[in-house]
Design a protein around this motif. Structure first.
Motif, PDB file in Angstrom:
ATOM      1  N   LEU A 122      36.646 -67.986  -1.964  1.00  0.00           N
ATOM      2  CA  LEU A 122      37.602 -69.033  -2.317  1.00  0.00           C
ATOM      3  C   LEU A 122      37.837 -69.972  -1.146  1.00  0.00           C
ATOM      4  CD1 LEU A 122      39.704 -70.306  -4.215  1.00  0.00           C
ATOM      5  CD2 LEU A 122      41.362 -68.624  -3.364  1.00  0.00           C
ATOM      6  N   ALA A 123      37.997 -69.420   0.061  1.00  0.00           N
ATOM      7  CA  ALA A 123      38.190 -70.255   1.250  1.00  0.00           C
ATOM      8  C   ALA A 123      36.949 -71.103   1.525  1.00  0.00           C
ATOM      9  CB  ALA A 123      38.507 -69.379   2.462  1.00  0.00           C
ATOM     10  N   ILE A 124      35.781 -70.496   1.374  1.00  0.00           N
ATOM     11  CA  ILE A 124      34.530 -71.227   1.589  1.00  0.00           C
ATOM     12  C   ILE A 124      34.381 -72.331   0.549  1.00  0.00           C
ATOM     13  CG2 ILE A 124      32.023 -71.026   1.672  1.00  0.00           C
ATOM     14  CD1 ILE A 124      32.439 -68.108   2.568  1.00  0.00           C
ATOM     15  N   SER A 125      34.768 -72.009  -0.683  1.00  0.00           N
ATOM     16  CA  SER A 125      34.686 -72.985  -1.765  1.00  0.00           C
ATOM     17  C   SER A 125      35.579 -74.185  -1.493  1.00  0.00           C
ATOM     18  CB  SER A 125      35.075 -72.318  -3.093  1.00  0.00           C
ATOM     19  OG  SER A 125      35.040 -73.234  -4.154  1.00  0.00           O
ATOM     20  N   LEU A 126      36.810 -73.937  -1.033  1.00  0.00           N
ATOM     21  CA  LEU A 126      37.723 -75.033  -0.698  1.00  0.00           C
ATOM     22  C   LEU A 126      37.157 -75.867   0.442  1.00  0.00           C
ATOM     23  CD1 LEU A 126      40.428 -76.464  -1.065  1.00  0.00           C
ATOM     24  CD2 LEU A 126      41.459 -74.770   0.458  1.00  0.00           C
TER      25      LEU A 126
ATOM     26  N   TRP B  58      45.555 -66.127   3.320  1.00  0.00           N
ATOM     27  CA  TRP B  58      45.988 -67.515   3.181  1.00  0.00           C
ATOM     28  C   TRP B  58      45.711 -68.293   4.467  1.00  0.00           C
ATOM     29  CZ3 TRP B  58      49.369 -69.909   6.423  1.00  0.00           C
ATOM     30  CH2 TRP B  58      50.267 -69.114   7.159  1.00  0.00           C
ATOM     31  N   GLN B  59      45.708 -67.592   5.606  1.00  0.00           N
ATOM     32  CA  GLN B  59      45.377 -68.255   6.862  1.00  0.00           C
ATOM     33  C   GLN B  59      43.900 -68.645   6.904  1.00  0.00           C
ATOM     34  OE1 GLN B  59      46.728 -65.157   9.478  1.00  0.00           O
ATOM     35  NE2 GLN B  59      48.807 -65.991   9.642  1.00  0.00           N
ATOM     36  N   LEU B  60      43.047 -67.806   6.323  1.00  0.00           N
ATOM     37  CA  LEU B  60      41.626 -68.156   6.209  1.00  0.00           C
ATOM     38  C   LEU B  60      41.459 -69.400   5.351  1.00  0.00           C
ATOM     39  CD1 LEU B  60      38.600 -67.410   6.636  1.00  0.00           C
ATOM     40  CD2 LEU B  60      38.761 -66.086   4.518  1.00  0.00           C
ATOM     41  N   VAL B  61      42.200 -69.461   4.247  1.00  0.00           N
ATOM     42  CA  VAL B  61      42.121 -70.620   3.354  1.00  0.00           C
ATOM     43  C   VAL B  61      42.590 -71.883   4.074  1.00  0.00           C
ATOM     44  CG1 VAL B  61      43.055 -71.644   1.240  1.00  0.00           C
ATOM     45  CG2 VAL B  61      42.352 -69.237   1.256  1.00  0.00           C
ATOM     46  N   LEU B  62      43.694 -71.769   4.837  1.00  0.00           N
ATOM     47  CA  LEU B  62      44.230 -72.932   5.555  1.00  0.00           C
ATOM     48  C   LEU B  62      43.276 -73.404   6.649  1.00  0.00           C
ATOM     49  CD1 LEU B  62      46.501 -74.907   6.363  1.00  0.00           C
ATOM     50  CD2 LEU B  62      47.441 -73.078   7.801  1.00  0.00           C
ATOM     51  N   LEU B  63      42.827 -72.465   7.489  1.00  0.00           N
ATOM     52  CA  LEU B  63      42.042 -72.846   8.659  1.00  0.00           C
ATOM     53  C   LEU B  63      40.611 -73.214   8.290  1.00  0.00           C
ATOM     54  CD1 LEU B  63      43.347 -70.127  11.138  1.00  0.00           C
ATOM     55  CD2 LEU B  63      43.900 -72.559  11.148  1.00  0.00           C
ATOM     56  N   TRP B  64      39.907 -72.256   7.647  1.00  0.00           N
ATOM     57  CA  TRP B  64      38.506 -72.530   7.347  1.00  0.00           C
ATOM     58  C   TRP B  64      38.366 -73.436   6.132  1.00  0.00           C
ATOM     59  CZ3 TRP B  64      34.861 -70.834  10.725  1.00  0.00           C
ATOM     60  CH2 TRP B  64      33.546 -71.191  10.419  1.00  0.00           C
ATOM     61  N   GLY B  65      39.256 -73.236   5.150  1.00  0.00           N
ATOM     62  CA  GLY B  65      39.147 -74.031   3.941  1.00  0.00           C
ATOM     63  C   GLY B  65      39.592 -75.469   4.126  1.00  0.00           C
ATOM     64  N   ILE B  66      40.816 -75.677   4.652  1.00  0.00           N
ATOM     65  CA  ILE B  66      41.395 -77.022   4.702  1.00  0.00           C
ATOM     66  C   ILE B  66      41.057 -77.766   5.996  1.00  0.00           C
ATOM     67  CG2 ILE B  66      43.553 -78.328   4.680  1.00  0.00           C
ATOM     68  CD1 ILE B  66      44.711 -76.187   2.833  1.00  0.00           C
ATOM     69  N   ILE B  67      41.357 -77.159   7.151  1.00  0.00           N
ATOM     70  CA  ILE B  67      41.184 -77.880   8.410  1.00  0.00           C
ATOM     71  C   ILE B  67      39.704 -78.088   8.739  1.00  0.00           C
ATOM     72  CG2 ILE B  67      41.593 -77.813  10.903  1.00  0.00           C
ATOM     73  CD1 ILE B  67      44.197 -76.360  10.346  1.00  0.00           C
ATOM     74  N   VAL B  68      38.936 -77.006   8.732  1.00  0.00           N
ATOM     75  CA  VAL B  68      37.508 -77.137   9.037  1.00  0.00           C
ATOM     76  C   VAL B  68      36.794 -77.927   7.937  1.00  0.00           C
ATOM     77  CG1 VAL B  68      35.357 -75.888   9.469  1.00  0.00           C
ATOM     78  CG2 VAL B  68      37.510 -75.020  10.391  1.00  0.00           C
ATOM     79  N   GLY B  69      37.200 -77.718   6.694  1.00  0.00           N
ATOM     80  CA  GLY B  69      36.593 -78.457   5.600  1.00  0.00           C
ATOM     81  C   GLY B  69      36.816 -79.956   5.717  1.00  0.00           C
ATOM     82  N   SER B  70      38.033 -80.354   6.089  1.00  0.00           N
ATOM     83  CA  SER B  70      38.327 -81.780   6.239  1.00  0.00           C
ATOM     84  C   SER B  70      37.558 -82.384   7.409  1.00  0.00           C
ATOM     85  CB  SER B  70      39.831 -81.981   6.450  1.00  0.00           C
ATOM     86  OG  SER B  70      40.559 -81.521   5.323  1.00  0.00           O
ATOM     87  N   GLY B  71      37.523 -81.667   8.538  1.00  0.00           N
ATOM     88  CA  GLY B  71      36.778 -82.168   9.687  1.00  0.00           C
ATOM     89  C   GLY B  71      35.291 -82.289   9.395  1.00  0.00           C
ATOM     90  N   SER B  72      34.745 -81.286   8.722  1.00  0.00           N
ATOM     91  CA  SER B  72      33.320 -81.315   8.386  1.00  0.00           C
ATOM     92  C   SER B  72      32.998 -82.461   7.435  1.00  0.00           C
ATOM     93  CB  SER B  72      32.904 -79.982   7.748  1.00  0.00           C
ATOM     94  OG  SER B  72      33.099 -78.907   8.639  1.00  0.00           O
ATOM     95  N   GLY B  73      33.941 -82.785   6.550  1.00  0.00           N
ATOM     96  CA  GLY B  73      33.708 -83.843   5.584  1.00  0.00           C
ATOM     97  C   GLY B  73      33.483 -85.200   6.217  1.00  0.00           C
TER      98      GLY B  73
END
Length: 431
Positions: free
Chosen positions: A56-60, A106-121
């Motif tokens: 789920l975190a990876i998907s986000l 939920w910390q995995l979702v926040l950090l890897w999902g949202i923060i890293v995902g946004s930066g990678s985008g």
């Protein structure tokens, strides 16, 4: 005379330096994006999280990676490519570094999902498309092929090293190493990256005209991005490109990039050895994608895409059975699939440029990439759920292969429609 001015006056066009910096940024971002494939099993073992929860975190992460792209392209027009790259790399480094302190899902979702995902985008395939169209009038397909292949090279360099670090020192050491690498290259981007050739008194590589470059007007970034999506979505070509790239994402970093290593571990193949498979794919994908860029300058891009998706579909259908031939069967798959991993990008960018116009490539390709990442997110989460429910990845691999065969048919229809609603005119009327 500044160092930039000195380099700009050398016989080698500064566009090649810009392309090199872009390659470096894409390389590091790709290495970080590929890390979840190595981290799934260690996180599962340490925290007891299910594969579906981690997926789920990876998907986000993959969703945001796609959705941020078109807005990043517009912000590049407004605030500059260099600033966006610096901010994105900093966000990635912070997000990855902080994962070493997490204790709940939920910390995995926040950090890897949202923060890293946004930066990678913001450091995604869109960046390569923007840089190539600004800095090169000739050899665009070749340069874009090389920049796209950087994602494979990042995988080639990082995955075996990360797997070895995880095995010897744990997943936290691997995460801190990734964060450190992102921070190290950020100053080079800040010092030497330039937004446009005109900033240092140059024309794009291969441009021999004497006309002055006309910069696009600065507009409301969010409104302009959404308006271009609305106009582009009126074209069937947009949906054919979006749908085929959705399948592309589902069959590459969503499925193979995320779940091949766990699938290998399920079949008794050690993690480092499994990471080596992805490295093999990286080697052959670098060759395949670079050649694809060269071919996209010379041949019909619809036919190229048809071949790429068709061959990928066949290889994915073969994958579940290759485990029966142990590591050697998987090696054959890695070579065959690797040549085709992201060879779809150069011809897709060329079609986007032809249909929507060169000046709209960044934003419109950004929306096409959003489809790619939605497909990747769907496959990353869906394959994790299927593995949790059914105990294997067999159905996920077969379904992905069938989807690729469908995409091979769909891409033949791109650009084959009446022109009264021509997308280029729609884009021109907007600007």
């Amino acid at each position: 005379m500044s160092l930039i001015s000195y380099l700009a006056r050398r016989s080698v066009h500064y566009g090649w330096f810009v392309a090199g910096l872009t390659f470096l940024a894409l390389l590091v971002a790709a290495g970080i994006r590929s890390a979840p494939g190595v981290l799934i099993v260690p996180l599962e073992q340490e925290f007891g999280w299910s594969r579906a929860t981690i997926s789920l975190a990876i998907s986000l992460n993959l969703v945001l990676y796609g959705l941020i792209g078109p807005f990043a392209a517009t912000f590049m027009e407004r605030v500059g490519v260099r600033r966006i790259m610096v901010l994105a790399l900093t966000a990635i480094a912070v997000g990855v570094g902080l994962t070493t302190f997490m204790s709940t899902s939920w910390q995995l979702v926040l950090l890897w999902g949202i923060i890293v995902g946004s930066g990678s985008g913001a450091i995604a395939l869109v960046l390569g498309a923007v840089v190539v169209n600004r800095w090169f009038s000739e050899r665009r397909g070749l340069v874009l092929g090389v920049l796209t292949a950087s994602t494979a090279t990042g995988q080639l360099i990082f995955l075996p090293i990360l797997a070895s670090l995880v095995e010897r020192f744990g997943w936290r050491a691997a995460s801190l190493s990734l964060a450190g690498i992102a921070l190290v290259i950020t100053p080079a981007i800040a010092l030497f990256m330039r937004d446009r050739p005109a900033e240092i008194g140059l024309r794009p590589f291969g441009d021999r005209s004497n006309t002055e470059e006309v910069l696009p007007p600065k507009v409301n970034s969010i409104a302009s991005t959404l308006r271009k999506l609305w106009q582009g979505a009126k074209s069937l070509d947009f949906w054919l490109l979006f749908g085929s790239f959705f399948i592309c994402g589902a069959s590459t970093n969503g499925l193979i990039g995320t779940h091949l290593i766990p699938a290998c571990i399920d079949h008794g193949i050690p993690e480092v050895k499994a990471a080596g498979l992805l490295a093999i794919m990286g080697i052959f994908d670098f060759c395949g994608t670079t050649i694809s860029g060269w071919l996209s300058d010379k041949y019909n891009n619809r036919y190229l895409l048809c071949w790429y998706y068709g061959l990928r579909g066949i290889s994915l259908i073969f994958l579940p059975f290759s485990f029966n031939f142990s590591f050697y069967g998987l090696s054959v798959f890695a070579v065959f699939y690797g040549l085709d991993w992201i060879a779809t990008v150069p011809p897709t960018v060329r079609l986007v440029s032809n249909i929507f116009g060169k000046e709209n490539v960044g934003v419109m390709f950004g929306w096409i990439v959003a489809g790619h990442q939605l497909g990747a997110a769907t496959a990353a989460f869906g394959a994790g759920v299927l593995r949790t429910l059914l105990g294997s990845y067999f159905h996920a691999f077969i379904l992905s292969g069938v989807l690729c065969l469908i995409a091979a048919v769909l891409v033949l229809r791109i650009g084959q429609h009446p022109t009264k609603n021509n997308s280029v005119l729609l884009m021109e009327n907007m600007n």
